[in-house]
Design a protein around this motif. Structure first.
Motif, mmCIF file in Angstrom:
data_model
loop_
_atom_site.group_PDB
_atom_site.id
_atom_site.type_symbol
_atom_site.label_atom_id
_atom_site.label_comp_id
_atom_site.label_asym_id
_atom_site.label_seq_id
_atom_site.Cartn_x
_atom_site.Cartn_y
_atom_site.Cartn_z
ATOM 1 N N THR A 129 32.980 39.047 -0.946
ATOM 2 C CA THR A 129 31.866 39.908 -1.331
ATOM 3 C C THR A 129 32.284 40.852 -2.460
ATOM 4 O O THR A 129 31.557 41.026 -3.443
ATOM 5 C CB THR A 129 31.369 40.696 -0.101
ATOM 6 O OG1 THR A 129 31.074 39.764 0.943
ATOM 7 C CG2 THR A 129 30.130 41.507 -0.429
ATOM 8 N N ASP A 152 26.073 35.470 3.065
ATOM 9 C CA ASP A 152 26.710 35.786 4.347
ATOM 10 C C ASP A 152 25.659 36.459 5.216
ATOM 11 O O ASP A 152 25.431 37.666 5.130
ATOM 12 C CB ASP A 152 27.924 36.701 4.170
ATOM 13 C CG ASP A 152 28.600 37.024 5.516
ATOM 14 O OD1 ASP A 152 28.081 36.578 6.566
ATOM 15 O OD2 ASP A 152 29.642 37.704 5.516
ATOM 16 N N ARG A 155 27.069 38.469 9.267
ATOM 17 C CA ARG A 155 27.383 39.865 9.610
ATOM 18 C C ARG A 155 26.339 40.776 8.984
ATOM 19 O O ARG A 155 25.998 40.643 7.807
ATOM 20 C CB ARG A 155 28.760 40.250 9.077
ATOM 21 C CG ARG A 155 29.905 39.549 9.780
ATOM 22 C CD ARG A 155 31.235 40.044 9.257
ATOM 23 N NE ARG A 155 31.264 40.093 7.797
ATOM 24 C CZ ARG A 155 31.762 41.077 7.097
ATOM 25 N NH1 ARG A 155 32.265 42.145 7.692
ATOM 26 N NH2 ARG A 155 31.769 41.031 5.780
ATOM 27 N N GLN A 161 26.723 45.466 1.958
ATOM 28 C CA GLN A 161 27.904 45.571 1.094
ATOM 29 C C GLN A 161 27.621 44.942 -0.277
ATOM 30 O O GLN A 161 27.973 45.513 -1.314
ATOM 31 C CB GLN A 161 29.064 44.859 1.791
ATOM 32 C CG GLN A 161 30.417 45.078 1.136
ATOM 33 C CD GLN A 161 31.462 44.115 1.712
ATOM 34 O OE1 GLN A 161 31.215 43.419 2.707
ATOM 35 N NE2 GLN A 161 32.620 44.093 1.080
ATOM 36 N N ASP A 204 27.328 34.614 -2.368
ATOM 37 C CA ASP A 204 28.304 34.988 -1.344
ATOM 38 C C ASP A 204 28.081 34.074 -0.135
ATOM 39 O O ASP A 204 26.977 33.567 0.065
ATOM 40 C CB ASP A 204 28.041 36.459 -0.956
ATOM 41 C CG ASP A 204 29.189 37.084 -0.180
ATOM 42 O OD1 ASP A 204 30.293 36.493 -0.160
ATOM 43 O OD2 ASP A 204 28.983 38.176 0.392
#
Ligand SMILES: Nc1nc2c(ncn2[C@@H]2O[C@H](COP(=O)(O)OP(=O)(O)O)[C@@H](O)[C@H]2O)c(=O)[nH]1
Ligand SMILES: [Mg+2]
Length: 318
Positions: A129, A152, A155, A161, A204
């Motif tokens: 990331t 992603d 999570r 993020q 990502d």
């Protein structure tokens, strides 16, 4: 904050200084000890070579690279072609550069792809990331229109993020809720990128799912859905490896190579390890291009990888 042009203008000395700083942990062990050996060496003999061998092994150069180097140096000693420790150092420098040179390749994306897709893969915590964020800055500074995809979905924090990196660089992030299908997020991002005239789509992905098979299946699926919109996509699959992983990095990389067509490596967190030698092991054993190295957490701490600058940064003792 520097941009790509600044990085080029920084010149070799500035880059070398930055690398020395970033590699301070490797330098406080390996570099210092090598320097001490070279300075103290009155004669070049088997004892000295053995000490160099130990330093290379502890620096994570790997057995293969270490033996190759020691064998070469031993041959030169028996042929009496090494006059002094200065000559030895020069030969070592040449040998090290020769190992890295074939893999030190810039990341070149085709200019006609609309967009060129860069897929980030790697285990959890390797720096995917962060590197996606740094790359967004890198390509934007080079004048490319960039879009980030929050693939992603495993999570909750991962999307936020990436969003922080997007905000920081004024780059849009395409995201869905946690638990969404990663391939569908990336498919949608591709559609958005096409309609917006994006040059580079950086996607990502998750590094951890319920098990390794799930993760590898997901990556394979992402590749498949991308190809539905562009048979050439993804134009780059970057395997992100934490330099601190040591020799395990090699087996980790081989796992990913089985699932996706990795096109190149980014080695992160070189600043956090004393074992910068892992780059040589990766170069020899994987023979994949190494495009960038991460030497810190700031946006311009992702640097194109240069064999000569890297070797000088770990050999120069001042
Ligand atoms: N010191 C340092 N930290 C890094 C570097 N690259 C990533 N990190 C840190 O490593 C941690 C994990 O990175 P992240 O991008 O979340 O990994 P991911 O799970 O693969 O996405 C974060 O705290 C990052 O700031 C680097 O080159 N140097
Ligand atoms: Mg991540």
């Amino acid at each position: 904050m520097s941009n790509v042009a600044d990085t080029v203008d920084e010149g070799k000395q500035g880059l070398l200084a930055r690398f020395k700083q970033g590699l301070s942990k490797t330098r406080s062990g390996l570099t210092k000890n090598l320097g001490r050996l070279f300075l103290g060496a009155k004669t070049i003999d088997a004892d000295l070579l053995e000490e160099i061998e130990t330093l290379l092994i502890t620096g994570d150069f790997g057995v293969e690279v270490t033996q190759e180097i020691i064998q070469d140096l031993t041959d030169r000693v028996s042929r009496k072609t090494l006059a002094d420790s200065l000559a030895l150092r020069a030969v070592l420098r040449d040998l090290l550069i020769a190992i890295l040179e074939p893999v030190a390749q810039p990341l070149v994306l085709p200019a006609d792809a609309e967009p060129a897709v860069v897929l980030m893969v790697g285990v959890n915590g390797s720096g995917k990331t962060t590197t996606a964020g740094k790359l967004a800055h890198y390509f934007k500074a080079a004048g490319r229109k960039v879009l980030l995809a929050a693939g992603d979905t495993f999570r909750a924090a991962a999307v936020e993020q990436l969003q922080v990196w997007g905000d920081r660089n004024q780059v849009d992030v395409i995201a869905q809720h946690t638990g969404a299908d990663s391939a569908s997020v990336i498919f949608d991002s591709m559609t958005a990128a096409k309609s917006r005239g994006t040059d580079v789509l950086i996607a990502d992905t998750a590094g951890r799912l319920q098990n390794k098979k799930n993760l590898m299946d997901e990556l394979a699926k992402i590749e498949r859905v991308l190809k539905r919109q562009d048979p050439q996509a993804p134009q780059a699959v970057l395997l992100v490896i934490d330099a601190g992983t040591g020799q395990n990095a090699i087996s980790q990389a081989r796992e990913f190579l089985k699932a996706v067509a990795v096109t190149g490596i980014v080695l992160t967190k070189l600043d956090g390890t004393a074992r910068g030698g892992i780059l040589f092991a990766l170069a020899r054993q994987l023979a994949l291009p190494i495009h960038f190295v991460g030497i810190g957490e700031q946006v311009d701490d992702l640097r194109p990888f240069s064999a000569e600058i890297f070797v000088d940064a770990i050999l120069d003792n001042d």
